[in-house]
Design a protein around this motif. Structure first.
Motif, PDB file in Angstrom:
ATOM      1  N   HIS A  70       0.825  -1.224   0.000  1.00 19.14           N
ATOM      2  CA  HIS A  70       0.000   0.000   0.000  1.00 19.14           C
ATOM      3  C   HIS A  70       0.852   1.263   0.000  1.00 19.14           C
ATOM      4  O   HIS A  70       0.317   2.365  -0.163  1.00 19.14           O
ATOM      5  CB  HIS A  70      -0.960   0.014   1.190  1.00 19.14           C
ATOM      6  CG  HIS A  70      -0.313  -0.009   2.544  1.00 19.14           C
ATOM      7  ND1 HIS A  70      -0.721  -0.879   3.535  1.00 19.14           N
ATOM      8  CD2 HIS A  70       0.693   0.702   3.095  1.00 19.14           C
ATOM      9  CE1 HIS A  70       0.010  -0.678   4.630  1.00 19.14           C
ATOM     10  NE2 HIS A  70       0.873   0.275   4.379  1.00 19.14           N
ATOM     11  N   VAL A  71       2.136   1.164   0.233  1.00 21.36           N
ATOM     12  CA  VAL A  71       3.125   2.247   0.172  1.00 21.36           C
ATOM     13  C   VAL A  71       2.974   3.237   1.321  1.00 21.36           C
ATOM     14  O   VAL A  71       3.872   3.390   2.145  1.00 21.36           O
ATOM     15  CB  VAL A  71       3.113   2.990  -1.179  1.00 21.36           C
ATOM     16  CG1 VAL A  71       4.175   4.073  -1.205  1.00 21.36           C
ATOM     17  CG2 VAL A  71       3.320   2.022  -2.326  1.00 21.36           C
ATOM     18  N   SER A  72       1.820   3.947   1.403  1.00 21.58           N
ATOM     19  CA  SER A  72       1.673   4.997   2.405  1.00 21.58           C
ATOM     20  C   SER A  72       0.205   5.244   2.705  1.00 21.58           C
ATOM     21  O   SER A  72      -0.678   4.777   1.972  1.00 21.58           O
ATOM     22  CB  SER A  72       2.299   6.307   1.905  1.00 21.58           C
ATOM     23  OG  SER A  72       1.534   6.833   0.826  1.00 21.58           O
ATOM     24  N   SER A  73      -0.071   6.003   3.758  1.00 17.98           N
ATOM     25  CA  SER A  73      -1.447   6.361   4.097  1.00 17.98           C
ATOM     26  C   SER A  73      -2.096   7.177   2.983  1.00 17.98           C
ATOM     27  O   SER A  73      -3.277   6.994   2.665  1.00 17.98           O
ATOM     28  CB  SER A  73      -1.487   7.158   5.401  1.00 17.98           C
ATOM     29  OG  SER A  73      -1.015   6.388   6.484  1.00 17.98           O
ATOM     30  N   GLU A  74      -1.331   8.072   2.388  1.00 20.89           N
ATOM     31  CA  GLU A  74      -1.859   8.873   1.287  1.00 20.89           C
ATOM     32  C   GLU A  74      -2.232   7.995   0.100  1.00 20.89           C
ATOM     33  O   GLU A  74      -3.298   8.166  -0.508  1.00 20.89           O
ATOM     34  CB  GLU A  74      -0.822   9.922   0.849  1.00 20.89           C
ATOM     35  CG  GLU A  74      -0.587  11.028   1.856  1.00 20.89           C
ATOM     36  CD  GLU A  74       0.429  10.645   2.943  1.00 20.89           C
ATOM     37  OE1 GLU A  74       0.914   9.488   2.937  1.00 20.89           O
ATOM     38  OE2 GLU A  74       0.722  11.510   3.789  1.00 20.89           O
ATOM     39  N   ASP A  75      -1.364   7.037  -0.234  1.00 22.36           N
ATOM     40  CA  ASP A  75      -1.656   6.123  -1.346  1.00 22.36           C
ATOM     41  C   ASP A  75      -2.858   5.243  -1.037  1.00 22.36           C
ATOM     42  O   ASP A  75      -3.663   4.958  -1.933  1.00 22.36           O
ATOM     43  CB  ASP A  75      -0.431   5.253  -1.651  1.00 22.36           C
ATOM     44  CG  ASP A  75       0.676   6.038  -2.328  1.00 22.36           C
ATOM     45  OD1 ASP A  75       0.422   6.601  -3.402  1.00 22.36           O
ATOM     46  OD2 ASP A  75       1.788   6.098  -1.775  1.00 22.36           O
ATOM     47  N   ARG A  76      -2.976   4.788   0.206  1.00 17.73           N
ATOM     48  CA  ARG A  76      -4.124   3.949   0.575  1.00 17.73           C
ATOM     49  C   ARG A  76      -5.430   4.693   0.298  1.00 17.73           C
ATOM     50  O   ARG A  76      -6.353   4.142  -0.301  1.00 17.73           O
ATOM     51  CB  ARG A  76      -4.082   3.554   2.054  1.00 17.73           C
ATOM     52  CG  ARG A  76      -3.032   2.532   2.419  1.00 17.73           C
ATOM     53  CD  ARG A  76      -3.156   2.103   3.872  1.00 17.73           C
ATOM     54  NE  ARG A  76      -4.124   1.038   4.040  1.00 17.73           N
ATOM     55  CZ  ARG A  76      -5.277   1.148   4.675  1.00 17.73           C
ATOM     56  NH1 ARG A  76      -5.644   2.291   5.206  1.00 17.73           N
ATOM     57  NH2 ARG A  76      -6.076   0.110   4.776  1.00 17.73           N
ATOM     58  N   GLN A  77      -5.522   5.935   0.737  1.00 19.42           N
ATOM     59  CA  GLN A  77      -6.775   6.669   0.551  1.00 19.42           C
ATOM     60  C   GLN A  77      -7.028   6.992  -0.915  1.00 19.42           C
ATOM     61  O   GLN A  77      -8.175   6.983  -1.361  1.00 19.42           O
ATOM     62  CB  GLN A  77      -6.770   7.936   1.401  1.00 19.42           C
ATOM     63  CG  GLN A  77      -6.865   7.634   2.899  1.00 19.42           C
ATOM     64  CD  GLN A  77      -7.152   8.863   3.737  1.00 19.42           C
ATOM     65  OE1 GLN A  77      -7.175   9.985   3.239  1.00 19.42           O
ATOM     66  NE2 GLN A  77      -7.366   8.665   5.022  1.00 19.42           N
ATOM     67  N   ARG A  78      -5.996   7.238  -1.681  1.00 24.31           N
ATOM     68  CA  ARG A  78      -6.188   7.514  -3.101  1.00 24.31           C
ATOM     69  C   ARG A  78      -6.540   6.236  -3.878  1.00 24.31           C
ATOM     70  O   ARG A  78      -7.452   6.229  -4.716  1.00 24.31           O
ATOM     71  CB  ARG A  78      -4.935   8.151  -3.693  1.00 24.31           C
ATOM     72  CG  ARG A  78      -5.105   8.534  -5.171  1.00 24.31           C
ATOM     73  CD  ARG A  78      -3.874   9.199  -5.747  1.00 24.31           C
ATOM     74  NE  ARG A  78      -2.725   8.283  -5.731  1.00 24.31           N
ATOM     75  CZ  ARG A  78      -1.671   8.445  -4.944  1.00 24.31           C
ATOM     76  NH1 ARG A  78      -1.615   9.455  -4.098  1.00 24.31           N
ATOM     77  NH2 ARG A  78      -0.664   7.598  -4.992  1.00 24.31           N
ATOM     78  N   ASP A  79      -5.839   5.142  -3.602  1.00 17.26           N
ATOM     79  CA  ASP A  79      -6.005   3.919  -4.387  1.00 17.26           C
ATOM     80  C   ASP A  79      -7.260   3.144  -4.028  1.00 17.26           C
ATOM     81  O   ASP A  79      -7.894   2.527  -4.900  1.00 17.26           O
ATOM     82  CB  ASP A  79      -4.797   2.997  -4.183  1.00 17.26           C
ATOM     83  CG  ASP A  79      -3.509   3.569  -4.740  1.00 17.26           C
ATOM     84  OD1 ASP A  79      -3.572   4.557  -5.510  1.00 17.26           O
ATOM     85  OD2 ASP A  79      -2.437   3.034  -4.384  1.00 17.26           O
TER      86      ASP A  79
END
Length: 244
Positions: A70-79
């Motif tokens: 998931h890479v990061s919290s920002e990426d999780r919310q975007r993806d």
């Protein structure tokens, strides 16, 4: 033992994700089990020993396992927020990449996620119903979907939808983007169970004791995988526990 990650980059260059691959047997075609939120499943949940034990005991069929970072919290919310581009990346780039390096089958596979990635797993299954016919959503963030009131297509997949009996909090703001959750996790998952069944899905709804946490997700994983993969072992004779 957890394998070393490999880097999977999309053809357009908009996604670059670590991917951990555990190929299944080389002498027969078998299902793929694709896990989102790899860091949670591999590191926090330590799911590989559980799954290996289930396969060794014949409780689930042989599988190829793939875990996507998931890479990061920002990426999780975007993806993970019902993102069609990310679902396309998984279905049209990650899955073929895995199949080229294993004997995983091209359709009728299993996709798994928890919290936001549980929401994403459901989206992939609705977008690509032939590719994924079993879906594990552990405390999926279906409150977000319920707040959007989308029109869902027909889908005949098997869904295991779980939520903790302590997940009752409402009016929550989620960092880093300030994502606003109006209804409780329980309300969201119950909404999804009813909505998915109305579209033709087979739903197993489970409410476990506890909250939004790794320990109960790990505890339910063997039962969830056994139920979801039962159709891969025998004819579809396992009945769902629906929402009334």
């Amino acid at each position: 033992m957890t394998p070393a990650p490999q880097v999977m980059t999309s053809a357009a260059g908009d996604y670059s994700r670590n991917l951990w691959l555990v190929p299944g047997p080389q002498d027969s075609v078998h299902p793929l089990c694709l896990f989102l939120d790899a860091e949670h499943y591999l590191r926090d949940m330590d799911c590989l020993p559980l799954i290996s034990k289930l396969m060794a005991g014949g409780q689930i069929p042989p599988l190829t396992l793939a875990f996507v970072s998931h890479v990061s919290s920002e990426d999780r919310q975007r993806d993970y927020l019902w993102n069609p581009r990310y679902s396309q990346f998984l279905a049209q780039e990650v899955v073929p990449w895995v199949c080229a390096r294993s004997h995983a089958q091209a359709e009728g596979n299993l996709i798994c996620g928890l919290s936001l990635s549980g929401l994403a797993a459901a989206h992939v299954a609705f977008q690509y119903p032939g590719l994924f016919s079993q879906v594990l959503c552990q405390s999926g963030s279906f409150w977000w979907l319920a707040q959007q009131e989308p029109e869902l297509p027909v889908n005949h997949a098997r869904f295991w939808l779980s939520v903790g009996d302590q997940e009752t909090e409402t009016e929550v703001t989620h960092p880093p983007s300030g994502l606003y959750q109006e209804i409780s996790q329980i309300e969201g998952v119950e909404w999804a169970a009813t909505a998915f069944q109305d579209q033709g899905a087979t739903v197993q709804y489970q409410q476990y004791k506890g909250g939004h946490a790794i320990a109960p997700w790990r505890a339910e994983l063997p039962a969830a995988l056994c139920w979801l993969l039962a159709a891969q072992q025998v004819d579809n004779g396992v009945h769902s526990q629906g929402i009334s």
